[in-house]
Design a protein around this motif. Structure first.
Motif, PDB file in Angstrom:
ATOM      1  N   ASP A   1       2.712   7.866   2.052  1.00 52.83           N
ATOM      2  CA  ASP A   1       1.367   8.647   1.225  1.00 52.83           C
ATOM      3  C   ASP A   1       0.398   7.613   0.888  1.00 52.83           C
ATOM      4  N   THR A   2      -0.595   7.815   1.609  1.00 57.80           N
ATOM      5  CA  THR A   2      -1.963   6.939   1.303  1.00 57.80           C
ATOM      6  C   THR A   2      -2.807   7.366   0.233  1.00 57.80           C
ATOM      7  N   GLY A   3      -2.460   8.517  -0.347  1.00 64.84           N
ATOM      8  CA  GLY A   3      -3.315   8.970  -1.578  1.00 64.84           C
ATOM      9  C   GLY A   3      -3.094   8.401  -3.102  1.00 64.84           C
TER      10      GLY A   3
ATOM     11  N   GLN B   1      -6.978  -1.700  10.526  1.00 63.62           N
ATOM     12  CA  GLN B   1      -6.218  -3.087  10.259  1.00 63.62           C
ATOM     13  C   GLN B   1      -5.517  -3.082   8.933  1.00 63.62           C
ATOM     14  N   GLY B   2      -6.220  -2.391   7.978  1.00 60.31           N
ATOM     15  CA  GLY B   2      -5.563  -2.428   6.434  1.00 60.31           C
ATOM     16  C   GLY B   2      -4.299  -1.641   6.578  1.00 60.31           C
ATOM     17  N   TYR B   3      -4.057  -0.431   7.190  1.00 55.39           N
ATOM     18  CA  TYR B   3      -2.873   0.211   7.118  1.00 55.39           C
ATOM     19  C   TYR B   3      -1.927  -0.399   8.059  1.00 55.39           C
ATOM     20  N   SER B   4      -2.425  -1.098   9.125  1.00 51.18           N
ATOM     21  CA  SER B   4      -1.173  -1.877   9.757  1.00 51.18           C
ATOM     22  C   SER B   4      -0.554  -2.809   8.944  1.00 51.18           C
ATOM     23  N   ILE B   5      -1.643  -3.642   7.997  1.00 51.44           N
ATOM     24  CA  ILE B   5      -0.962  -4.516   7.448  1.00 51.44           C
ATOM     25  C   ILE B   5      -0.116  -4.081   6.153  1.00 51.44           C
ATOM     26  N   ALA B   6      -0.218  -2.762   5.774  1.00 50.51           N
ATOM     27  CA  ALA B   6       0.483  -2.094   4.775  1.00 50.51           C
ATOM     28  C   ALA B   6       1.947  -1.694   5.393  1.00 50.51           C
ATOM     29  N   LEU B   7       1.932  -1.237   6.656  1.00 53.05           N
ATOM     30  CA  LEU B   7       3.222  -1.351   7.354  1.00 53.05           C
ATOM     31  C   LEU B   7       3.869  -2.290   7.489  1.00 53.05           C
ATOM     32  N   GLY B   8       3.371  -3.492   7.525  1.00 56.89           N
ATOM     33  CA  GLY B   8       4.018  -4.815   7.622  1.00 56.89           C
ATOM     34  C   GLY B   8       4.485  -5.301   6.215  1.00 56.89           C
ATOM     35  N   ALA B   9       3.740  -4.811   5.073  1.00 55.31           N
ATOM     36  CA  ALA B   9       4.201  -5.028   3.741  1.00 55.31           C
ATOM     37  C   ALA B   9       5.325  -4.170   3.455  1.00 55.31           C
ATOM     38  N   GLU B  10       5.379  -2.915   4.163  1.00 53.62           N
ATOM     39  CA  GLU B  10       6.522  -2.134   3.980  1.00 53.62           C
ATOM     40  C   GLU B  10       7.917  -2.729   4.625  1.00 53.62           C
ATOM     41  N   ALA B  11       7.654  -3.200   5.850  1.00 53.27           N
ATOM     42  CA  ALA B  11       8.647  -3.909   6.605  1.00 53.27           C
ATOM     43  C   ALA B  11       9.207  -5.357   5.422  1.00 53.27           C
ATOM     44  N   PHE B  12       8.385  -6.065   5.026  1.00 51.05           N
ATOM     45  CA  PHE B  12       8.648  -7.050   4.168  1.00 51.05           C
ATOM     46  C   PHE B  12       9.424  -6.480   3.220  1.00 51.05           C
ATOM     47  N   ALA B  13       9.144  -5.304   2.296  1.00 53.11           N
ATOM     48  CA  ALA B  13       9.929  -4.957   1.152  1.00 53.11           C
ATOM     49  C   ALA B  13      11.438  -4.667   1.645  1.00 53.11           C
ATOM     50  N   GLY B  14      11.309  -4.035   2.961  1.00 54.21           N
ATOM     51  CA  GLY B  14      12.614  -3.478   3.550  1.00 54.21           C
ATOM     52  C   GLY B  14      13.425  -4.837   3.794  1.00 54.21           C
ATOM     53  N   GLN B  15      12.970  -5.777   4.255  1.00 53.25           N
ATOM     54  CA  GLN B  15      13.793  -7.149   4.304  1.00 53.25           C
ATOM     55  C   GLN B  15      14.130  -7.591   2.952  1.00 53.25           C
TER      56      GLN B  15
ATOM     57  N   ILE C   1      -3.804  -3.320   0.044  1.00 53.48           N
ATOM     58  CA  ILE C   1      -4.066  -4.176   0.723  1.00 53.48           C
ATOM     59  C   ILE C   1      -5.611  -4.442   0.538  1.00 53.48           C
ATOM     60  N   THR C   2      -6.106  -5.472   0.115  1.00 52.15           N
ATOM     61  CA  THR C   2      -7.292  -5.610  -0.021  1.00 52.15           C
ATOM     62  C   THR C   2      -7.618  -6.596   1.170  1.00 52.15           C
ATOM     63  N   TYR C   3      -8.413  -5.975   1.962  1.00 52.73           N
ATOM     64  CA  TYR C   3      -8.874  -6.734   3.379  1.00 52.73           C
ATOM     65  C   TYR C   3     -10.421  -6.452   3.730  1.00 52.73           C
ATOM     66  N   ASP C   4     -11.306  -7.587   4.090  1.00 55.11           N
ATOM     67  CA  ASP C   4     -12.487  -7.283   4.399  1.00 55.11           C
ATOM     68  C   ASP C   4     -13.245  -6.382   3.454  1.00 55.11           C
ATOM     69  N   ASP C   5     -13.137  -6.574   2.194  1.00 54.72           N
ATOM     70  CA  ASP C   5     -13.884  -6.061   1.002  1.00 54.72           C
ATOM     71  C   ASP C   5     -13.574  -4.415   1.133  1.00 54.72           C
ATOM     72  N   ARG C   6     -12.383  -4.102   1.751  1.00 55.63           N
ATOM     73  CA  ARG C   6     -11.943  -2.792   1.488  1.00 55.63           C
ATOM     74  C   ARG C   6     -10.494  -2.534   1.043  1.00 55.63           C
ATOM     75  N   VAL C   7     -10.010  -1.662   0.192  1.00 51.51           N
ATOM     76  CA  VAL C   7      -8.585  -1.369  -0.201  1.00 51.51           C
ATOM     77  C   VAL C   7      -8.108  -0.498   0.478  1.00 51.51           C
ATOM     78  N   VAL C   8      -6.779  -0.665   0.926  1.00 51.90           N
ATOM     79  CA  VAL C   8      -5.854   0.541   1.562  1.00 51.90           C
ATOM     80  C   VAL C   8      -4.730   0.414   0.548  1.00 51.90           C
ATOM     81  N   ASN C   9      -4.273   1.644   0.160  1.00 50.16           N
ATOM     82  CA  ASN C   9      -2.893   1.846  -0.658  1.00 50.16           C
ATOM     83  C   ASN C   9      -2.067   2.632   0.492  1.00 50.16           C
ATOM     84  N   LEU C  10      -0.782   2.135   0.240  1.00 47.23           N
ATOM     85  CA  LEU C  10       0.549   2.787   1.131  1.00 47.23           C
ATOM     86  C   LEU C  10       1.499   2.961  -0.053  1.00 47.23           C
ATOM     87  N   VAL C  11       2.107   4.198  -0.223  1.00 47.16           N
ATOM     88  CA  VAL C  11       3.378   4.334  -0.975  1.00 47.16           C
ATOM     89  C   VAL C  11       4.275   5.072  -0.010  1.00 47.16           C
TER      90      VAL C  11
END
Length: 320
Positions: free
Chosen positions: A303-305, A39-53, A276-286
């Motif tokens: 890159d998620t690392g 779910q966090g990764y899916s949200i990160a893809l949404g954040a990527e799309a937001f930046a694209g806009q 993405i800080t979601y449900d006490d977990r953090v997902v990073n995407l570059v």
């Protein structure tokens, strides 16, 4: 005797049930963790799309003004965005890659060194005070042959002696992190150099002088001093350059004969860093994003690392 047998059977059942419960709990935890990460990764893809806009709107504004320029005073370059999220928060930052020296410009399509880029990167390394890394070693990493370009180069012979052994790539950089594999570079040197160079999948994009760090500006000519480069950056902060000729006409460049070759005012490649800080977990995407001259956006790689990439001043975006 029968009672003892019943008790033994009961004990065995209890042990099996306990083991099954523990095993099930681990599986439930793993499933929950995987679901939250997905779910966090899916949200990160949404954040990527937001930046694209944001980048597309920037392109539309430039097209309306008929002036295609990217500069540090634009909102996307100044701030990171913070968006509210149920049970969490989304942070997004857009970083310019056009103001950096593209490592893949070092070798032209014919497999020969590009002397302009070679000289600029050599000066950049000197300006940054990196003592043990040779530009020739970087060229040898890219060029298609197995022969060192000079005594300061490095090919398979040097890298096969490492533990573990590996070979030179003999192809363009796919990531700046490959610099860590080069002969003579330390981790501190890599961290410093990586802020000033890029590994773009094309050559010839040019250096955006509106976005170039001070060290890259100083690397454009061997006679430029640190004070002169600081002055150029200060003038840019007051008023962006609207033509390359405006940049070259600065008094700091007088008499140097600095050419416009490889210089531009437009950026086509960007990095979008999402946390993405979601449900006490953090997902990073570059994500590396390419914006074409027609404004079309495409993702080059993800890159998620990478962590701790959100560094700019936060700007809260309303969910209304």
């Amino acid at each position: 005797m029968a009672l003892i047998m019943v008790l033994l059977a009961m004990a065995l059942v209890v042990m099996l049930a306990g083991g099954m419960t523990k095993h099930q709990s681990v599986r439930i935890y793993k499933a929950g963790h995987y679901l939250a990460q997905s779910q966090g990764y899916s949200i990160a893809l949404g954040a990527e799309a937001f930046a694209g806009q944001i980048l597309f709107r920037d392109f539309e504004a430039d097209r309306e003004d008929n002036l295609f320029i990217d500069s540090p005073n634009e909102a996307w370059a100044r701030y990171s965005a913070v968006l509210p999220l149920d049970n969490g928060v989304v942070e997004v930052q857009i970083d310019d890659l056009g103001g950096r020296i593209n490592l893949n410009d070092l070798v032209n399509p014919q497999g020969q060194p590009d002397e302009v880029t070679r000289e600029r990167l050599t000066r950049l390394i000197e300006v940054l005070g990196i003592g043990n890394l040779s530009v020739d070693a970087i060229i040898d990493w890219i060029d298609p042959n197995d022969e060192t370009i000079s005594a300061y180069g490095a090919e398979d012979g040097q890298y096969l002696l490492q533990n573990p052994a590996y070979r030179a790539a003999n192809q363009p950089f796919t990531s700046v992190t490959e610099l860590r594999l080069l002969e003579g570079i330390s981790e501190d040197d890599y961290q410093l150099l990586s802020l000033h160079v890029a590994a773009l999948p094309v050559s010839g994009a040019g250096i955006n002088v509106n976005m170039a760090p001070q060290a890259v500006i100083q690397a454009l000519h061997p006679e430029l001093t640190e004070a002169q480069a600081e002055s150029v950056v200060a003038q840019r902060e007051d008023e962006r350059f609207e033509t390359v000729q405006d940049f070259l006409a600065l008094p700091e460049f007088a008499g140097l004969g600095l050419k416009a070759e490889g210089l531009t005012l437009k950026t086509h490649f960007f990095e979008v860093a999402s946390r993405i800080t979601y449900d006490d977990r953090v997902v990073n995407l570059v994500s590396t994003i390419y914006r074409s001259p027609a404004g079309e956006l495409s993702t080059v790689r993800r890159d998620t690392g990478q962590k701790n990439r959100i560094t700019k001043e936060r700007f809260a975006v309303s969910d209304n």
